[in-house]
Design a protein around this motif. Structure first.
Motif, PDB file in Angstrom:
ATOM      1  N   PRO A  51       0.790  -1.239   0.000  1.00 29.83           N
ATOM      2  CA  PRO A  51       0.000   0.000   0.000  1.00 29.83           C
ATOM      3  C   PRO A  51       0.817   1.280   0.000  1.00 29.83           C
ATOM      4  O   PRO A  51       0.357   2.310  -0.491  1.00 29.83           O
ATOM      5  CB  PRO A  51      -0.830  -0.117   1.294  1.00 29.83           C
ATOM      6  CG  PRO A  51      -0.903  -1.575   1.574  1.00 29.83           C
ATOM      7  CD  PRO A  51       0.398  -2.141   1.105  1.00 29.83           C
ATOM      8  N   ALA A  52       2.044   1.254   0.538  1.00 28.51           N
ATOM      9  CA  ALA A  52       2.825   2.481   0.652  1.00 28.51           C
ATOM     10  C   ALA A  52       3.090   3.138  -0.695  1.00 28.51           C
ATOM     11  O   ALA A  52       3.172   4.371  -0.790  1.00 28.51           O
ATOM     12  CB  ALA A  52       4.161   2.188   1.349  1.00 28.51           C
ATOM     13  N   HIS A  53       3.214   2.347  -1.765  1.00 27.95           N
ATOM     14  CA  HIS A  53       3.536   2.904  -3.075  1.00 27.95           C
ATOM     15  C   HIS A  53       2.609   2.422  -4.181  1.00 27.95           C
ATOM     16  O   HIS A  53       2.812   2.785  -5.348  1.00 27.95           O
ATOM     17  CB  HIS A  53       4.987   2.576  -3.442  1.00 27.95           C
ATOM     18  CG  HIS A  53       5.988   3.078  -2.457  1.00 27.95           C
ATOM     19  ND1 HIS A  53       6.641   2.246  -1.566  1.00 27.95           N
ATOM     20  CD2 HIS A  53       6.433   4.325  -2.185  1.00 27.95           C
ATOM     21  CE1 HIS A  53       7.442   2.969  -0.810  1.00 27.95           C
ATOM     22  NE2 HIS A  53       7.336   4.233  -1.156  1.00 27.95           N
ATOM     23  N   ALA A  54       1.599   1.616  -3.869  1.00 27.76           N
ATOM     24  CA  ALA A  54       0.705   1.089  -4.901  1.00 27.76           C
ATOM     25  C   ALA A  54      -0.225   2.181  -5.418  1.00 27.76           C
ATOM     26  O   ALA A  54      -0.614   3.098  -4.691  1.00 27.76           O
ATOM     27  CB  ALA A  54      -0.107  -0.076  -4.341  1.00 27.76           C
ATOM     28  N   MET A  55      -0.586   2.045  -6.713  1.00 30.60           N
ATOM     29  CA  MET A  55      -1.464   3.020  -7.345  1.00 30.60           C
ATOM     30  C   MET A  55      -2.227   2.328  -8.470  1.00 30.60           C
ATOM     31  O   MET A  55      -1.673   1.507  -9.204  1.00 30.60           O
ATOM     32  CB  MET A  55      -0.646   4.184  -7.901  1.00 30.60           C
ATOM     33  CG  MET A  55      -1.471   5.268  -8.571  1.00 30.60           C
ATOM     34  SD  MET A  55      -0.408   6.590  -9.206  1.00 30.60           S
ATOM     35  CE  MET A  55       0.389   7.126  -7.700  1.00 30.60           C
ATOM     36  N   ALA A  56      -3.501   2.657  -8.606  1.00 32.75           N
ATOM     37  CA  ALA A  56      -4.332   2.093  -9.664  1.00 32.75           C
ATOM     38  C   ALA A  56      -4.684   3.177 -10.673  1.00 32.75           C
ATOM     39  O   ALA A  56      -5.000   4.316 -10.299  1.00 32.75           O
ATOM     40  CB  ALA A  56      -5.607   1.489  -9.080  1.00 32.75           C
ATOM     41  N   LEU A  57      -4.594   2.838 -11.986  1.00 33.24           N
ATOM     42  CA  LEU A  57      -4.932   3.766 -13.051  1.00 33.24           C
ATOM     43  C   LEU A  57      -5.982   3.155 -13.967  1.00 33.24           C
ATOM     44  O   LEU A  57      -5.929   1.969 -14.298  1.00 33.24           O
ATOM     45  CB  LEU A  57      -3.686   4.121 -13.866  1.00 33.24           C
ATOM     46  CG  LEU A  57      -2.606   4.976 -13.195  1.00 33.24           C
ATOM     47  CD1 LEU A  57      -1.506   5.294 -14.199  1.00 33.24           C
ATOM     48  CD2 LEU A  57      -3.184   6.257 -12.623  1.00 33.24           C
ATOM     49  N   GLY A  58      -6.913   3.966 -14.389  1.00 33.95           N
ATOM     50  CA  GLY A  58      -7.949   3.516 -15.288  1.00 33.95           C
ATOM     51  C   GLY A  58      -8.908   4.660 -15.607  1.00 33.95           C
ATOM     52  O   GLY A  58      -8.822   5.733 -15.000  1.00 33.95           O
ATOM     53  N   PRO A  59      -9.816   4.477 -16.560  1.00 34.80           N
ATOM     54  CA  PRO A  59      -9.959   3.264 -17.375  1.00 34.80           C
ATOM     55  C   PRO A  59      -8.857   3.153 -18.431  1.00 34.80           C
ATOM     56  O   PRO A  59      -8.352   4.153 -18.909  1.00 34.80           O
ATOM     57  CB  PRO A  59     -11.325   3.452 -18.025  1.00 34.80           C
ATOM     58  CG  PRO A  59     -11.493   4.947 -18.098  1.00 34.80           C
ATOM     59  CD  PRO A  59     -10.812   5.505 -16.889  1.00 34.80           C
ATOM     60  N   MET A  60      -8.509   1.923 -18.758  1.00 36.22           N
ATOM     61  CA  MET A  60      -7.456   1.660 -19.731  1.00 36.22           C
ATOM     62  C   MET A  60      -7.903   0.529 -20.649  1.00 36.22           C
ATOM     63  O   MET A  60      -8.308  -0.538 -20.180  1.00 36.22           O
ATOM     64  CB  MET A  60      -6.155   1.290 -19.011  1.00 36.22           C
ATOM     65  CG  MET A  60      -4.952   1.189 -19.932  1.00 36.22           C
ATOM     66  SD  MET A  60      -3.399   0.971 -19.004  1.00 36.22           S
ATOM     67  CE  MET A  60      -3.295   2.519 -18.100  1.00 36.22           C
ATOM     68  N   ASP A  61      -7.859   0.792 -21.974  1.00 38.36           N
ATOM     69  CA  ASP A  61      -8.299  -0.218 -22.936  1.00 38.36           C
ATOM     70  C   ASP A  61      -7.207  -1.265 -23.145  1.00 38.36           C
ATOM     71  O   ASP A  61      -6.067  -1.105 -22.724  1.00 38.36           O
ATOM     72  CB  ASP A  61      -8.683   0.436 -24.265  1.00 38.36           C
ATOM     73  CG  ASP A  61      -7.537   1.227 -24.853  1.00 38.36           C
ATOM     74  OD1 ASP A  61      -6.608   0.610 -25.403  1.00 38.36           O
ATOM     75  OD2 ASP A  61      -7.547   2.475 -24.729  1.00 38.36           O
ATOM     76  N   THR A  62      -7.557  -2.313 -23.836  1.00 32.26           N
ATOM     77  CA  THR A  62      -6.643  -3.442 -24.027  1.00 32.26           C
ATOM     78  C   THR A  62      -5.403  -3.051 -24.820  1.00 32.26           C
ATOM     79  O   THR A  62      -4.279  -3.456 -24.488  1.00 32.26           O
ATOM     80  CB  THR A  62      -7.365  -4.588 -24.746  1.00 32.26           C
ATOM     81  OG1 THR A  62      -8.518  -4.972 -23.992  1.00 32.26           O
ATOM     82  CG2 THR A  62      -6.448  -5.794 -24.900  1.00 32.26           C
ATOM     83  N   ALA A  63      -5.588  -2.234 -25.873  1.00 33.51           N
ATOM     84  CA  ALA A  63      -4.448  -1.830 -26.697  1.00 33.51           C
ATOM     85  C   ALA A  63      -3.455  -0.999 -25.887  1.00 33.51           C
ATOM     86  O   ALA A  63      -2.236  -1.189 -25.991  1.00 33.51           O
ATOM     87  CB  ALA A  63      -4.936  -1.039 -27.913  1.00 33.51           C
ATOM     88  N   THR A  64      -3.977  -0.091 -25.072  1.00 27.82           N
ATOM     89  CA  THR A  64      -3.087   0.724 -24.232  1.00 27.82           C
ATOM     90  C   THR A  64      -2.365  -0.149 -23.219  1.00 27.82           C
ATOM     91  O   THR A  64      -1.179   0.046 -22.937  1.00 27.82           O
ATOM     92  CB  THR A  64      -3.883   1.816 -23.509  1.00 27.82           C
ATOM     93  OG1 THR A  64      -4.544   2.639 -24.472  1.00 27.82           O
ATOM     94  CG2 THR A  64      -2.973   2.684 -22.643  1.00 27.82           C
ATOM     95  N   GLY A  65      -3.087  -1.139 -22.670  1.00 29.32           N
ATOM     96  CA  GLY A  65      -2.461  -2.060 -21.738  1.00 29.32           C
ATOM     97  C   GLY A  65      -1.334  -2.827 -22.377  1.00 29.32           C
ATOM     98  O   GLY A  65      -0.283  -3.060 -21.757  1.00 29.32           O
ATOM     99  N   SER A  66      -1.511  -3.224 -23.635  1.00 32.43           N
ATOM    100  CA  SER A  66      -0.442  -3.927 -24.351  1.00 32.43           C
ATOM    101  C   SER A  66       0.737  -2.998 -24.636  1.00 32.43           C
ATOM    102  O   SER A  66       1.900  -3.418 -24.608  1.00 32.43           O
ATOM    103  CB  SER A  66      -0.986  -4.497 -25.670  1.00 32.43           C
ATOM    104  OG  SER A  66      -2.031  -5.427 -25.432  1.00 32.43           O
ATOM    105  N   PHE A  67       0.413  -1.740 -24.903  1.00 35.58           N
ATOM    106  CA  PHE A  67       1.461  -0.767 -25.198  1.00 35.58           C
ATOM    107  C   PHE A  67       2.394  -0.560 -23.996  1.00 35.58           C
ATOM    108  O   PHE A  67       3.574  -0.253 -24.162  1.00 35.58           O
ATOM    109  CB  PHE A  67       0.829   0.565 -25.609  1.00 35.58           C
ATOM    110  CG  PHE A  67       1.820   1.651 -25.893  1.00 35.58           C
ATOM    111  CD1 PHE A  67       2.490   1.704 -27.105  1.00 35.58           C
ATOM    112  CD2 PHE A  67       2.104   2.611 -24.933  1.00 35.58           C
ATOM    113  CE1 PHE A  67       3.419   2.696 -27.359  1.00 35.58           C
ATOM    114  CE2 PHE A  67       3.034   3.605 -25.181  1.00 35.58           C
ATOM    115  CZ  PHE A  67       3.693   3.653 -26.401  1.00 35.58           C
ATOM    116  N   LEU A  68       1.882  -0.746 -22.779  1.00 28.56           N
ATOM    117  CA  LEU A  68       2.697  -0.556 -21.584  1.00 28.56           C
ATOM    118  C   LEU A  68       3.938  -1.430 -21.596  1.00 28.56           C
ATOM    119  O   LEU A  68       4.982  -1.061 -21.058  1.00 28.56           O
ATOM    120  CB  LEU A  68       1.873  -0.849 -20.320  1.00 28.56           C
ATOM    121  CG  LEU A  68       0.732   0.109 -19.989  1.00 28.56           C
ATOM    122  CD1 LEU A  68       0.005  -0.353 -18.728  1.00 28.56           C
ATOM    123  CD2 LEU A  68       1.251   1.539 -19.801  1.00 28.56           C
TER     124      LEU A  68
END
Length: 394
Positions: A25-42
């Motif tokens: 939890p000290a450094h975790a972060m959630a980002l969204g919404p994110m589509d499948t293509a953008t997720g693959s680009f990561l």
């Protein structure tokens, strides 16, 4: 720029459109919404591609124009992006020393969690190589502190102590058993050399730590000695009383020179870390003594007896406790050297065996102390102390 996602943070999909970076939890972060293509680009953000190539790859994946730049902007703003080629000339010089760089990769990943700008982490790590730290004391605490600071990339770690290595000085990560009978300072310096990733770079006084051009080296002092490059002194005496109740006289030169110093040691079954003293700004050893004397009228009398009647027996120094103290003080020292805030400023941390439960005890500037840190404190000090402790307890 060669963008890369910070490797210290593991990725996972919370759902079909939300990515979580980091586990704890000290450094975790959630980002969204994110589509499948953008997720693959990561997966392409690994530091091997510059911006033009990343934009070209994005077009091949069907992502619209401008999408890459917006995504990188969001990742950078969230503190999740690094630059595999950033950090400036000092960082470039460090990258070229492949052996040292490999030794420091875990440290680099850790430092990246505390930085927001791409390339800032390796810039801080590279700045450590030009810093000079003195460790006063080469016992179970001081020797380990010195080896950790050297191993974490601090370029110049000096160790000061007298006498010969005794069997009870030996500790994992500190003075080795084969050094028994040798001079403590000589053995500790050899330990520092063996712990360092490589030899430090040569510097001149114009770019020494403590000057603005030396990177994020925290403390700017107007004295010749500090400008010469001494960034911090760690006071880790083998005699635990000198860490628990340090004699203000022994730190007068450090205060006069404006040199930050940090206390650490083990007294009986208690480990102490702090305070970190920023001369003229935070509480010093004199403040610590006066604060304790305000609460306990017999403190000066008891302290005089303890100092004059020191036992010739081997002092208690639990190995696990001394190692914990060394790790904590090295962590606070590195945070300070990196320019980050540290919980040791104006605070003493204490833990005792067998619980190892660390407690923070504030050390306030005292208005009667000549160090000047308490010059703006008004009113009766004893009353102020009682009120502050009552407030903290509440």
């Amino acid at each position: 720029m060669h963008p890369t996602l910070k490797p210290a943070l593991r990725r996972g999909w919370r759902d079909l459109s939300t990515v979580q970076f980091g586990v704890a939890p000290a450094h975790a972060m959630a980002l969204g919404p994110m589509d499948t293509a953008t997720g693959s680009f990561l997966s392409l953000l690994d530091g091997t591609r510059g911006l033009p190539l990343l934009r070209e790859e994005a077009r091949r994946m069907g992502l619209p124009d401008g999408h890459v730049d917006r995504l990188l902007g969001e990742l950078s703003q969230a503190g999740l992006l690094d630059d595999a080629t950033g950090g400036g000339p000092a960082a470039d010089a460090l990258r070229k020393r492949s052996g040292a760089m490999d030794r420091l990769r875990s440290d680099l990943a850790s430092v990246s969690l505390l930085t927001s700008e791409p390339g800032e982490a390796i810039e801080r790590l590279a700045a450590r190589r030009a810093m000079r730290v003195r460790v006063q004391g080469a016992g179970r605490v001081g020797a380990v502190v010195a080896s950790v600071l050297a191993g974490a990339g601090v370029g110049r770690v000096e160790v000061m102590d007298g006498g010969q290595v005794e069997p009870w000085d030996v500790a994992p990560g500190g003075l080795p058993a084969e050094a028994i009978g040798e001079r403590r300072d000589t053995t500790a310096r050899r330990l520092v050399r063996q712990s360092a990733p490589d030899r430090p770079p040569r510097t001149n006084r114009a770019t020494s730590p403590g000057s603005p051009s030396a990177g994020p080296s925290l403390w700017q002092a107007p004295t010749a000695e500090n400008r010469a490059g001494l960034s911090l002194v760690v006071i880790a005496p083998r005699e635990g009383l000198d860490a628990y109740a340090p004699d203000p006289v022994h730190a007068e030169d450090l205060l006069a020179a404006g040199i930050p110093h940090l206390y650490a040691g083990v007294i009986e079954g208690t480990g102490v870390v702090g305070p970190l003293v920023l001369p003229g700004s935070t509480a010093c050893a004199g403040c610590l003594f006066r604060q304790r004397a305000d609460r306990d009228p017999t403190w000066a009398r008891m302290l005089a007896q303890w100092r004059s009647g020191r036992s010739r027996h081997v002092p208690a120094c639990d190995l696990a406790l001394s190692t914990s103290v060394a790790g904590l003080v090295a962590g606070h020292a590195l945070a300070f050297l990196d320019g980050a805030s540290t919980a040791a400023t104006g605070v003493r941390w204490e833990a005792s065996v067998p619980g190892f439960d660390w407690h923070a005890r504030p050390v306030w500037p005292h208005p009667a102390c000549p160090c000047g840190a308490g010059a703006d404190v008004k009113g009766d000090r004893l009353t102020t102390e009682k009120e502050r402790h009552a407030t903290m307890a509440g």
